[in-house]
Design a protein around this motif. Structure first.
Motif, short mmCIF file in Angstrom:
data_model
loop_
_atom_site.label_atom_id
_atom_site.label_comp_id
_atom_site.label_asym_id
_atom_site.label_seq_id
_atom_site.Cartn_x
_atom_site.Cartn_y
_atom_site.Cartn_z
N TRP A 251 -3.00 6.01 -3.45
CA TRP A 251 -1.71 5.38 -3.20
C TRP A 251 -1.78 3.94 -2.71
O TRP A 251 -0.74 3.25 -2.69
CB TRP A 251 -0.93 6.21 -2.18
CG TRP A 251 -0.55 7.56 -2.67
CD1 TRP A 251 -1.08 8.76 -2.27
CD2 TRP A 251 0.43 7.87 -3.67
NE1 TRP A 251 -0.49 9.79 -2.94
CE2 TRP A 251 0.43 9.28 -3.82
CE3 TRP A 251 1.28 7.10 -4.45
CZ2 TRP A 251 1.28 9.92 -4.71
CZ3 TRP A 251 2.14 7.74 -5.33
CH2 TRP A 251 2.13 9.14 -5.47
N ALA A 252 -2.93 3.47 -2.31
CA ALA A 252 -3.02 2.15 -1.67
C ALA A 252 -2.43 1.03 -2.53
O ALA A 252 -1.66 0.19 -2.05
CB ALA A 252 -4.47 1.83 -1.30
N GLY A 253 -2.80 1.00 -3.81
CA GLY A 253 -2.31 -0.06 -4.68
C GLY A 253 -0.81 -0.04 -4.85
O GLY A 253 -0.14 -1.08 -4.79
N LEU A 254 -0.25 1.14 -5.04
CA LEU A 254 1.19 1.27 -5.21
C LEU A 254 1.94 0.91 -3.93
O LEU A 254 3.01 0.29 -3.97
CB LEU A 254 1.55 2.70 -5.64
CG LEU A 254 1.06 3.10 -7.04
CD1 LEU A 254 1.30 4.59 -7.27
CD2 LEU A 254 1.76 2.27 -8.11
N LEU A 255 1.37 1.29 -2.79
CA LEU A 255 2.00 0.95 -1.51
C LEU A 255 2.00 -0.56 -1.28
O LEU A 255 2.99 -1.13 -0.81
CB LEU A 255 1.27 1.66 -0.37
CG LEU A 255 1.46 3.17 -0.30
CD1 LEU A 255 0.45 3.79 0.64
CD2 LEU A 255 2.88 3.52 0.14
N ARG A 256 0.91 -1.20 -1.64
CA ARG A 256 0.84 -2.66 -1.47
C ARG A 256 1.86 -3.34 -2.38
O ARG A 256 2.57 -4.27 -1.95
CB ARG A 256 -0.57 -3.17 -1.77
CG ARG A 256 -0.73 -4.66 -1.50
CD ARG A 256 -0.55 -4.96 -0.03
NE ARG A 256 -0.68 -6.38 0.28
CZ ARG A 256 0.28 -7.11 0.84
NH1 ARG A 256 1.47 -6.56 1.12
NH2 ARG A 256 0.09 -8.38 1.11
N GLU A 257 1.96 -2.89 -3.62
CA GLU A 257 2.93 -3.46 -4.54
C GLU A 257 4.36 -3.25 -4.05
O GLU A 257 5.24 -4.09 -4.28
CB GLU A 257 2.77 -2.82 -5.93
CG GLU A 257 1.49 -3.22 -6.65
CD GLU A 257 1.33 -2.49 -7.97
OE1 GLU A 257 2.30 -1.79 -8.38
OE2 GLU A 257 0.26 -2.58 -8.58
N ALA A 258 4.59 -2.14 -3.35
CA ALA A 258 5.93 -1.83 -2.85
C ALA A 258 6.30 -2.67 -1.64
O ALA A 258 7.48 -2.70 -1.27
CB ALA A 258 6.03 -0.35 -2.51
N GLY A 259 5.31 -3.32 -1.02
CA GLY A 259 5.62 -4.19 0.11
C GLY A 259 5.00 -3.80 1.43
O GLY A 259 5.29 -4.43 2.46
#
Length: 350
Positions: free
Chosen positions: A117-125
């Motif tokens: 999930w790290a990449g998606l969380l970073r993209e989400a802000g």
């Protein structure tokens, strides 16, 4: 509450409690479940879980955050249990990242699911990540957590380190004669991956039914271990409302020490906690919380005024009172925790 009201409130001065402490930080638990069973947090075999019907929806969480922001909160931290067990968490992160007044959006996780999930969380802000990691030794990790998951945790940490999060921190609860010998290795690990290590004294909070003062590896013990391993230390004088005291090693590496047990910092605490079912705690050691769910399920129209009223009457200094206690032992017996799961650390969000 209208967006225009919130926007105008953002510029107002934060409200103060009776000890002149501002309302600055909110820890939002999104789930009480966890996939580890750490001995200092969840040492028992069975737990009373919060009813799923009482869990706050994302709309309700956003409404709550808006109401707190209107009174000075600027820092939001997503917690659990293990927050990555909450479905569609990326959606909530994206919504919170867009809110007016939220200047710092962080998450605390055990990292078992973080690689996914790290990449998606970073993209989400999501701006910052803190990982709980109490041992680098597989057998010791399994003894502490009752799960064989160290490889997954390390994979998650390395993935977070690869991304451009504004900061990556690793929290380690240090327990005497269990993992205190790993302090140098953990500092070295953190340095290698670009994460700041933070060592936390073992706390006598709800859920720590195995706690005793003899097992506390104190701030002074931690500093002495760091000196012996790395040389002279520079201790930063000012930390504001942050829980960690910053220590600088000779090579410039920064290490945090959180001395909640032996040198509590109640006088500067600006944090409060919202549980996954809407209970608001102004202190980690508070006996009981205040149920905000009725306000949230009515649309939050009276929530902002209620938050201000409660915070302005706040006098909590639980950690200091525990330090003053002449017969300090565990905070709650197992039976008390089973009768009131809101007293569990994994429910309150740490």
């Amino acid at each position: 509450m209208s967006q225009s009201l919130l926007t105008s409130s953002v510029a107002a001065s934060p409200i103060l409690d009776r000890l002149a402490r501002p309302l600055g930080s909110l820890r939002v638990s999104v789930i009480d479940r966890c996939d580890l069973r750490c001995a200092y947090c969840m040492p028992e075999e069975d737990y009373a879980w919060l009813p799923k019907a009482n869990m706050l929806t994302f709309d309700e969480i956003v409404t709550a955050v808006d109401a707190f922001v209107a009174h000075g909160v600027r820092r939001i931290r997503i917690t659990g249990g293990e927050p990555l067990l909450r479905g569609n968490l990326v959606e909530l992160v994206a919504r919170l990242a867009e809110r007016d007044g939220v200047e710092d959006l962080a998450m605390t996780t055990n990292a078992t699911q973080l690689a996914k999930w790290a990449g998606l969380l970073r993209e989400a802000g999501l701006q910052r990540v803190t990982v709980s990691l109490d041992s680098l030794k597989p057998a010791r990790f399994e003894t502490l957590t009752r799960r064989s998951a160290l490889d997954n945790v390390l994979e998650g940490i390395h993935e977070a380190a690869r991304l451009d999060f504004e900061s990556l921190k690793i929290n380690t609860v240090i327990m005497r004669d269990f993992n205190d010998d790993e302090i140098p290795d953990l500092v070295t690990f953190g340095r290698q991956i670009g994460a700041e290590m933070r060592f936390i004294e073992y706390m006598d909070v709800g859920g720590a039914t195995l706690w005793s003062f003899d097992r506390v590896f104190s701030r002074q013990d931690i500093l002495e271990r760091l000196r012996k391993s790395f040389g002279p230390l520079t201790i930063q004088d000012h930390r504001g409302a942050a829980p960690a005291e910053r220590v600088i090693l000779p090579d410039g590496t920064r290490v945090g020490v959180i001395a909640s047990t032996t040198q509590p910092f109640c006088g500067s605490c600006d944090r409060s906690r919202l549980t996954a079912d809407g209970q608001w705690f102004q202190c980690l050691y508070a006996q009981d919380g205040i149920n905000l769910r009725p306000y949230l399920r009515q649309g939050g129209e009276r929530l902002s005024d209620f938050i201000a009223e409660v915070w302005q009457g706040r006098t909590d200094r639980g950690a200091e009172q525990r330090l003053e206690s002449p017969d300090r032992g565990i905070l709650y017996e197992i039976e008390e925790l089973r009768e009131n799961p809101h007293r569990e650390m994994h429910t309150r969000g740490g």
